[in-house]
Scaffold this motif. Structure first.
Motif, PDB file in Angstrom:
ATOM      1  N   ILE A  63       1.042  -1.059   0.030  1.00 11.78           N
ATOM      2  CA  ILE A  63       0.053  -0.155   0.262  1.00 11.78           C
ATOM      3  C   ILE A  63       0.765   1.154  -0.056  1.00 11.78           C
ATOM      4  O   ILE A  63       1.660   1.420   0.788  1.00 11.78           O
ATOM      5  CB  ILE A  63      -0.937   0.008   1.268  1.00 11.78           C
ATOM      6  N   THR A  64       0.676   2.054  -0.846  1.00 12.39           N
ATOM      7  CA  THR A  64       1.477   3.219  -1.159  1.00 12.39           C
ATOM      8  C   THR A  64       0.931   4.357  -0.323  1.00 12.39           C
ATOM      9  O   THR A  64      -0.196   4.378   0.274  1.00 12.39           O
ATOM     10  CB  THR A  64       1.522   3.750  -2.700  1.00 12.39           C
ATOM     11  N   ARG A  65       1.663   5.570  -0.329  1.00 11.99           N
ATOM     12  CA  ARG A  65       1.280   6.656   0.364  1.00 11.99           C
ATOM     13  C   ARG A  65      -0.245   7.317  -0.009  1.00 11.99           C
ATOM     14  O   ARG A  65      -0.790   7.826   0.907  1.00 11.99           O
ATOM     15  CB  ARG A  65       2.139   7.773   0.426  1.00 11.99           C
ATOM     16  N   ASP A  66      -0.398   7.130  -0.902  1.00 19.59           N
ATOM     17  CA  ASP A  66      -1.770   7.508  -1.827  1.00 19.59           C
ATOM     18  C   ASP A  66      -2.522   6.505  -1.703  1.00 19.59           C
ATOM     19  O   ASP A  66      -3.470   6.607  -2.557  1.00 19.59           O
ATOM     20  CB  ASP A  66      -1.353   8.073  -3.212  1.00 19.59           C
ATOM     21  N   ASN A  67      -2.726   5.290  -1.014  1.00 14.78           N
ATOM     22  CA  ASN A  67      -3.555   4.525  -0.747  1.00 14.78           C
ATOM     23  C   ASN A  67      -3.907   3.618  -1.807  1.00 14.78           C
ATOM     24  O   ASN A  67      -4.796   3.056  -1.981  1.00 14.78           O
ATOM     25  CB  ASN A  67      -4.800   5.042   0.023  1.00 14.78           C
ATOM     26  N   LEU A  68      -2.772   3.524  -2.779  1.00 14.07           N
ATOM     27  CA  LEU A  68      -2.926   2.703  -3.657  1.00 14.07           C
ATOM     28  C   LEU A  68      -2.271   1.309  -3.582  1.00 14.07           C
ATOM     29  O   LEU A  68      -1.026   1.063  -2.871  1.00 14.07           O
ATOM     30  CB  LEU A  68      -2.211   3.346  -5.107  1.00 14.07           C
ATOM     31  N   ARG A  69      -2.499   0.165  -4.316  1.00 10.34           N
ATOM     32  CA  ARG A  69      -2.059  -1.052  -3.911  1.00 10.34           C
ATOM     33  C   ARG A  69      -1.171  -1.363  -5.314  1.00 10.34           C
ATOM     34  O   ARG A  69      -1.408  -0.993  -6.384  1.00 10.34           O
ATOM     35  CB  ARG A  69      -2.782  -2.074  -3.934  1.00 10.34           C
ATOM     36  N   ALA A  91       7.353   1.861   1.026  1.00  9.07           N
ATOM     37  CA  ALA A  91       6.129   1.894  -0.043  1.00  9.07           C
ATOM     38  C   ALA A  91       5.030   3.030   0.678  1.00  9.07           C
ATOM     39  O   ALA A  91       4.656   3.589  -0.261  1.00  9.07           O
ATOM     40  CB  ALA A  91       5.347   0.708  -0.132  1.00  9.07           C
ATOM     41  N   ALA A  92       5.050   2.690   1.705  1.00  8.41           N
ATOM     42  CA  ALA A  92       4.002   3.711   2.651  1.00  8.41           C
ATOM     43  C   ALA A  92       4.560   4.949   2.494  1.00  8.41           C
ATOM     44  O   ALA A  92       3.654   5.891   2.764  1.00  8.41           O
ATOM     45  CB  ALA A  92       3.759   3.026   4.011  1.00  8.41           C
ATOM     46  N   THR A  93       5.938   5.473   2.521  1.00  7.61           N
ATOM     47  CA  THR A  93       6.191   6.669   2.375  1.00  7.61           C
ATOM     48  C   THR A  93       6.339   7.255   0.912  1.00  7.61           C
ATOM     49  O   THR A  93       6.711   8.458   0.810  1.00  7.61           O
ATOM     50  CB  THR A  93       7.674   6.763   2.910  1.00  7.61           C
ATOM     51  N   LYS A  94       5.897   6.630  -0.121  1.00  5.18           N
ATOM     52  CA  LYS A  94       5.978   7.187  -1.202  1.00  5.18           C
ATOM     53  C   LYS A  94       4.572   6.740  -2.123  1.00  5.18           C
ATOM     54  O   LYS A  94       3.879   5.982  -1.943  1.00  5.18           O
ATOM     55  CB  LYS A  94       7.243   6.283  -2.321  1.00  5.18           C
ATOM     56  N   ASP A  95       4.495   8.018  -3.319  1.00 12.70           N
ATOM     57  CA  ASP A  95       3.199   7.557  -4.078  1.00 12.70           C
ATOM     58  C   ASP A  95       3.562   6.565  -5.150  1.00 12.70           C
ATOM     59  O   ASP A  95       4.854   6.453  -5.317  1.00 12.70           O
ATOM     60  CB  ASP A  95       2.996   9.002  -4.859  1.00 12.70           C
ATOM     61  N   LEU A  96       2.456   6.138  -5.776  1.00 11.71           N
ATOM     62  CA  LEU A  96       2.883   4.920  -6.760  1.00 11.71           C
ATOM     63  C   LEU A  96       3.628   5.316  -7.854  1.00 11.71           C
ATOM     64  O   LEU A  96       4.505   4.791  -8.277  1.00 11.71           O
ATOM     65  CB  LEU A  96       1.189   4.374  -7.089  1.00 11.71           C
ATOM     66  N   VAL A  97       3.391   6.646  -8.412  1.00 13.96           N
ATOM     67  CA  VAL A  97       4.077   7.404  -9.719  1.00 13.96           C
ATOM     68  C   VAL A  97       5.412   7.175  -8.947  1.00 13.96           C
ATOM     69  O   VAL A  97       6.203   7.129  -9.959  1.00 13.96           O
ATOM     70  CB  VAL A  97       3.241   8.635  -9.801  1.00 13.96           C
ATOM     71  N   ASP A 127      -8.443   0.179   0.430  1.00 10.83           N
ATOM     72  CA  ASP A 127      -8.836  -0.287  -0.948  1.00 10.83           C
ATOM     73  C   ASP A 127      -9.874   0.619  -1.524  1.00 10.83           C
ATOM     74  O   ASP A 127      -9.886   1.081  -2.539  1.00 10.83           O
ATOM     75  CB  ASP A 127      -9.459  -1.694  -0.946  1.00 10.83           C
ATOM     76  N   ALA A 128     -10.852   1.117  -0.481  1.00  7.99           N
ATOM     77  CA  ALA A 128     -11.920   2.105  -0.790  1.00  7.99           C
ATOM     78  C   ALA A 128     -11.180   3.270  -1.167  1.00  7.99           C
ATOM     79  O   ALA A 128     -11.590   4.000  -2.266  1.00  7.99           O
ATOM     80  CB  ALA A 128     -12.946   1.985   0.198  1.00  7.99           C
ATOM     81  N   GLN A 129     -10.297   3.835  -0.286  1.00  8.07           N
ATOM     82  CA  GLN A 129      -9.737   5.223  -0.855  1.00  8.07           C
ATOM     83  C   GLN A 129      -8.804   5.113  -2.238  1.00  8.07           C
ATOM     84  O   GLN A 129      -8.856   6.007  -2.984  1.00  8.07           O
ATOM     85  CB  GLN A 129      -8.917   5.524   0.374  1.00  8.07           C
ATOM     86  N   GLY A 130      -8.254   3.803  -2.144  1.00 10.06           N
ATOM     87  CA  GLY A 130      -7.497   3.413  -3.386  1.00 10.06           C
ATOM     88  C   GLY A 130      -8.302   3.457  -4.666  1.00 10.06           C
ATOM     89  O   GLY A 130      -7.910   4.266  -5.667  1.00 10.06           O
ATOM     90  N   LYS A 131      -9.581   2.814  -4.618  1.00  6.55           N
ATOM     91  CA  LYS A 131     -10.710   3.050  -5.691  1.00  6.55           C
ATOM     92  C   LYS A 131     -10.821   4.371  -5.981  1.00  6.55           C
ATOM     93  O   LYS A 131     -10.916   4.684  -7.271  1.00  6.55           O
ATOM     94  CB  LYS A 131     -11.527   2.020  -5.411  1.00  6.55           C
ATOM     95  N   ARG A 132     -11.240   5.218  -4.944  1.00  5.58           N
ATOM     96  CA  ARG A 132     -11.723   6.653  -5.292  1.00  5.58           C
ATOM     97  C   ARG A 132     -10.548   7.461  -5.801  1.00  5.58           C
ATOM     98  O   ARG A 132     -10.645   8.049  -6.893  1.00  5.58           O
ATOM     99  CB  ARG A 132     -11.747   6.941  -3.877  1.00  5.58           C
TER     100      ARG A 132
END
Length: 330
Positions: free
Chosen positions: A111-117, A168-174, A225-230
């Motif tokens: 899970i990344t900082r922006d709540n994406l998997r 991973a939790a300290t960085k965005d996916l991009v 996951d909900a936040q990630g989907k949003r």
């Protein structure tokens, strides 16, 4: 070879006891003592060679051993040691670089900082340094298990996963995707000290696979996951709007370009028509000038012919008058 020493030694010791019956008076006490001493020496040498061949252990260049039990703990490295059953326990420690693969995907994705998997596959290259303390720590960490890639993976797997999750939790996916080396370096720095406590040295970390987790695998009942989907919906919708804007802008630019090109074509055609008209006018002018000059020349020629005719007629009349006059005079 040790068998021959033992057999010969036993034979000489038996000969010391029964040599008198075999050789009679020629076999005296001196011969018995010599036979007994040589036999005992050969027997001892044979047993020494037997122990060395059966119980002496010497590691290869890519291996070390930790011997425990009678005589205390001892690291066997670049030398050898006697290992007796029931008295000693031998733990092999591999000194080769071990490749440990860690893959997290689907429900177990990071899970990344922006709540994406994000699905990640990482390779950790680990080895035990050929040092006494490192070898001992590795052996202690694994107990009586052999120190190899499989046992080390079982020992440190959760540590490696935890390091991946923490970074991973300290960085965005991009950011992770654009800076894979920085992500791998962060994981390496985080896990290196933990591995050193187990006698392991982390040589490098590589990220061989990194991709967003499929949205179908995300759960609506999970807050992340909900936040990630949003977040995914926001990003994809924004991307669609931006793509539509770019497409419309491209269409507008294409239309403007087409209009501008058509204007330029019409202007070129007008200039060509004007040039052709000017050329035709110039040609007509030149033709008229040439025609006028030709007509002038023709008129001039006719005038000259008429004047010559007139002069000729006058000459004829003058000649006739003169002839008539002469006739009258006669």
């Amino acid at each position: 070879m040790h068998s021959w020493f033992i057999l010969i030694g036993l034979a000489l010791m038996l000969l010391a006891g029964f040599g008198g019956s075999l050789f009679g008076n020629a076999w005296g006490p001196l011969q018995q003592v010599i036979s007994l001493a040589v036999g005992a020496l050969l027997l001892v040498i044979g047993f020494i060679f037997l122990m060395i061949s059966k119980f002496y252990v010497r590691p290869s260049a890519n291996m070390a051993y930790v011997r425990t039990g009678f005589g205390g703990r001892r690291v066997v490295l670049d030398s050898g040691a006697l290992v007796f059953p029931y008295l000693h326990t031998l733990v092999p420690v591999s000194l080769e670089t071990m490749k440990l693969e860690v893959e997290r995907k689907g429900p177990d994705a990071l899970i990344t900082r922006d709540n994406l998997r994000v699905d990640v596959k990482a390779e950790f290259y680990i080895k035990v340094q050929p040092e006494v303390d490192a070898i001992l720590n590795a052996a202690r960490s694994l107990g009586d298990k052999s120190v190899n890639a499989q046992s080390v993976s079982q020992l440190v797997f959760e540590k490696l996963v935890s390091a991946l999750r923490s970074v991973a939790a300290t960085k965005d996916l991009v950011e992770i995707h654009a800076q894979r080396d920085a992500f791998a370096s962060g994981v390496q720095q985080l896990v290196r000290s933990d591995l050193e406590q187990n006698g392991l040295t982390l040589e490098s970390v590589t990220i061989s696979r990194l991709d967003q987790t499929s949205q179908e695998l995300l759960s609506d009942n999970n807050i992340f996951d909900a936040q990630g989907k949003r977040k995914i919906t926001e990003i994809t919708q924004a991307a669609l709007v931006e793509r539509n804007r770019i497409e419309q802008e491209a269409r507008r630019e294409i239309t403007l370009k087409n209009v501008q090109t058509q204007k330029e074509i019409l202007e070129l055609e007008r200039q060509r028509a004007e040039a052709e008209a000017a050329q035709q006018a110039e040609i007509a002018k030149i033709q008229a000038e040439r025609k006028r000059e030709a007509e002038t020349y023709r008129i001039e020629q006719e005038r000259q012919i008429q004047e010559a005719q007139i002069q000729q007629d006058q000459a004829v009349r003058v000649a006739a008058v003169e002839r008539d006059r002469l006739l009258l005079l006669k």
